[in-house]
Design an enzyme around this catalytic site. Structure first.
Site, PDB file in Angstrom:
ATOM      1  CB  THR A   1      -3.349  -7.334   5.495  1.00 47.55           C
ATOM      2  OG1 THR A   1      -2.125  -6.118   5.431  1.00 47.55           O
ATOM      3  CG2 THR A   1      -3.549  -7.466   4.285  1.00 47.55           C
TER       4      THR A   1
ATOM      5  CB  CYS B   1       3.970   5.893   7.705  1.00 49.70           C
ATOM      6  SG  CYS B   1       3.124   5.949   6.170  1.00 49.70           S
TER       7      CYS B   1
ATOM      8  N   GLY C   1      -0.304   7.122   1.869  1.00 47.49           N
ATOM      9  CA  GLY C   1       0.140   8.244   2.015  1.00 47.49           C
ATOM     10  C   GLY C   1      -0.461   8.958   3.194  1.00 47.49           C
TER      11      GLY C   1
ATOM     12  N   GLY D   1       0.757  -8.297   5.648  1.00 45.11           N
ATOM     13  CA  GLY D   1      -0.116  -9.553   5.514  1.00 45.11           C
ATOM     14  C   GLY D   1       0.931 -10.932   5.727  1.00 45.11           C
TER      15      GLY D   1
ATOM     16  CG  ASN E   1      -0.520   0.921   2.326  1.00 43.95           C
ATOM     17  OD1 ASN E   1      -0.499   1.817   2.594  1.00 43.95           O
ATOM     18  ND2 ASN E   1       0.079  -0.086   3.442  1.00 43.95           N
ATOM     19  CB  SER E   2       1.652   3.696  -2.104  1.00 48.09           C
ATOM     20  OG  SER E   2       2.267   5.120  -2.051  1.00 48.09           O
TER      21      SER E   2
HETATM   22  C1  LIG Z   1      -4.131   0.315   3.787  1.00 46.68           C
HETATM   23  C2  LIG Z   1      -3.146   0.054   5.003  1.00 46.68           C
HETATM   24  C3  LIG Z   1      -3.162   1.616   5.525  1.00 46.68           C
HETATM   25  C4  LIG Z   1      -2.293   1.615   6.723  1.00 46.68           C
HETATM   26  N1  LIG Z   1      -2.348   2.777   7.534  1.00 46.68           N
HETATM   27  C5  LIG Z   1      -1.630   2.986   8.651  1.00 46.68           C
HETATM   28  C6  LIG Z   1      -1.380   4.226   9.124  1.00 46.68           C
HETATM   29  O1  LIG Z   1      -2.244   5.116   8.973  1.00 46.68           O
HETATM   30  N2  LIG Z   1      -0.722   4.202  10.377  1.00 46.68           N
HETATM   31  C7  LIG Z   1       0.132   3.186  10.769  1.00 46.68           C
HETATM   32  O2  LIG Z   1       0.739   3.273  11.785  1.00 46.68           O
HETATM   33  N3  LIG Z   1       0.159   2.193   9.913  1.00 46.68           N
HETATM   34  C8  LIG Z   1      -0.593   2.085   8.876  1.00 46.68           C
HETATM   35  N4  LIG Z   1      -0.820   0.744   8.251  1.00 46.68           N
HETATM   36  C9  LIG Z   1       0.148  -0.317   8.689  1.00 46.68           C
HETATM   37  C10 LIG Z   1      -0.862  -1.203   9.799  1.00 46.68           C
HETATM   38  O3  LIG Z   1      -1.486  -0.788  10.714  1.00 46.68           O
HETATM   39  C11 LIG Z   1       0.086  -2.584  10.038  1.00 46.68           C
HETATM   40  O4  LIG Z   1       1.119  -1.875  10.830  1.00 46.68           O
HETATM   41  C12 LIG Z   1       0.912  -3.249   9.062  1.00 46.68           C
HETATM   42  O5  LIG Z   1      -0.187  -3.345   7.934  1.00 46.68           O
HETATM   43  C13 LIG Z   1       1.230  -4.695   9.515  1.00 46.68           C
HETATM   44  O6  LIG Z   1       0.036  -5.444   9.862  1.00 46.68           O
HETATM   45  P1  LIG Z   1      -0.841  -6.491   8.919  1.00 46.68           P
HETATM   46  O7  LIG Z   1       0.255  -7.431   8.372  1.00 46.68           O
HETATM   47  O8  LIG Z   1      -1.419  -7.155   9.905  1.00 46.68           O
HETATM   48  O9  LIG Z   1      -1.340  -5.627   7.876  1.00 46.68           O
HETATM   49  C14 LIG Z   1      -1.451   0.634   7.222  1.00 46.68           C
HETATM   50  C15 LIG Z   1      -1.582  -0.511   6.461  1.00 46.68           C
HETATM   51  C16 LIG Z   1      -2.542  -0.840   5.376  1.00 46.68           C
HETATM   52  C17 LIG Z   1      -2.487  -2.174   4.606  1.00 46.68           C
END
Ligand SMILES: Cc1cc2nc3c(=O)[nH]c(=O)nc-3n(C[C@H](O)[C@H](O)[C@H](O)COP(=O)(O)O)c2cc1C
Length: 304
Positions: free
Chosen positions: A267, A131, A72, A218, A69-70
């Site tokens: 995810t 981030c 931003g 993920g 994801n990007s």
């Molecule tokens: C679409 C999306 C948006 C995200 N936005 C943020 C965010 O605003 N702030 C943040 O600290 N992490 C953000 N993350 C990271 C997630 O909170 C998490 O740390 C990361 O995806 C790893 O966990 P996962 O593998 O269970 O997704 C985002 C992840 C995704 C996929």
């Protein structure tokens, strides 16, 4: 009676499952009692000083076992969060963790000062120094123990409540960053944000994302996140929250056995809105079978 409650420092959670930042919208349909019942806390989307539209171009790219994801840091800014979002979120009765994006020192101070006004609605600040999808701030602070320490100290001057630091897996010395955060007064560490990755669109023969690199999350990152949790929880004595690819009860148990006190789900929530409930069912079945009454007794057990 099985006990799945945990404490992240002074923050009591009825369940070790937290919804990770950026993966749970503010849409009312998500904040249903039957979904929230299984959740220990929900992290807000990253909050910045001013509203942000996010990045241009592609923002999401699926891979066979993970997501790039990007986004931003798209969000409506601190004023909207304090005036509109937080009173509503608090009314749902689940602890709310405010994910604060570290852009620069002035902006951070301003965001935290505004959060102080609604401190009784914010159960903890999650300081996002991790981030990877923006040019300014965030990950550039979290890769450095010195800068992480500065950021934590800045928040501490203004915010007297619980403070969690969300680390980046890109830090060359994660134990150093973790210790710096702990020494500066962080109450817990979230391990971790997304991993740097990229994708090429072979039809256009170009990088998919305008910024080329994007954050990878993920199931594919789970073994790496687990290793980081093991490393970091051995280096500090504050609670560690595992985050990265958790998508089953066995994943949650592995994180706990590696030293985490709770986990965040990101995810995985896109694929299964009932993931917290399904994970907890699996965890309870394990605890019953293994005659474990208190989940906390498993924290770090794989290291003993
Ligand atoms: C679409 C999306 C948006 C995200 N936005 C943020 C965010 O605003 N702030 C943040 O600290 N992490 C953000 N993350 C990271 C997630 O909170 C998490 O740390 C990361 O995806 C790893 O966990 P996962 O593998 O269970 O997704 C985002 C992840 C995704 C996929």
């Amino acid at each position: 009676m099985l006990d799945l409650s945990v404490n992240i420092g002074s923050v009591p959670l009825r369940s070790p499952v937290i919804i990770a930042s950026g993966t749970w919208g503010y849409d009312e349909s998500l904040w249903r009692e039957d979904l929230l019942r299984h959740v220990g806390a929900v992290c807000s989307k990253a909050i910045t000083e001013s509203p942000k539209d996010g990045n241009p171009g592609h923002r999401i790219w699926e891979t066979p076992c993970g997501l790039l994801n990007s986004i931003g840091l798209q969000n409506t800014g601190i004023d909207d969060f304090v005036d509109e979002k937080i009173p509503k979120l608090k009314s749902y009765g689940v602890p709310i963790i405010a994910n604060v994006s570290m852009e620069d020192e002035r902006g951070l101070a301003l965001i935290v000062e505004r959060l102080v006004e609604v401190a009784d609605c914010v159960d903890a600040i999650e300081l996002n120094v991790s981030c990877p999808n923006v040019d300014k701030g965030c990950m550039s602070w979290g890769v450095s123990p010195v800068l992480t320490s500065q950021a934590v100290s800045m928040v501490q001057k203004i915010w007297k409540g619980p403070l969690w630091v969300k680390m980046t897996p890109q830090a060359p010395d994660p134990e150093g960053v973790a210790r710096a955060a702990e020494d500066s007064g962080a109450d817990a560490l979230v391990v971790a944000n997304t991993w740097l990755g990229m994708a090429i669109d072979v039809d256009s023969r170009k990088a998919v994302f305008d910024r080329v690199v994007a954050g990878f999350s993920g199931p594919a990152v789970f073994p790496m996140a687990l290793r980081l949790v093991w490393q970091v929880s051995s280096a500090v004595s504050i609670p560690v929250i595992g985050c990265g690819g958790v998508s089953s009860g066995r994943d949650l148990l592995s994180m706990i056995m590696a030293g985490a006190t709770a986990v965040e789900l990101g995810t995985g929530m896109f694929r299964d809105i009932r993931l917290p409930e399904n994970i907890l069912r699996e965890v309870k079945a394990y605890m019953t079978k293994e005659k474990v009454e208190d989940l906390r007794s498993l924290i770090g057990i794989a290291k003993r």
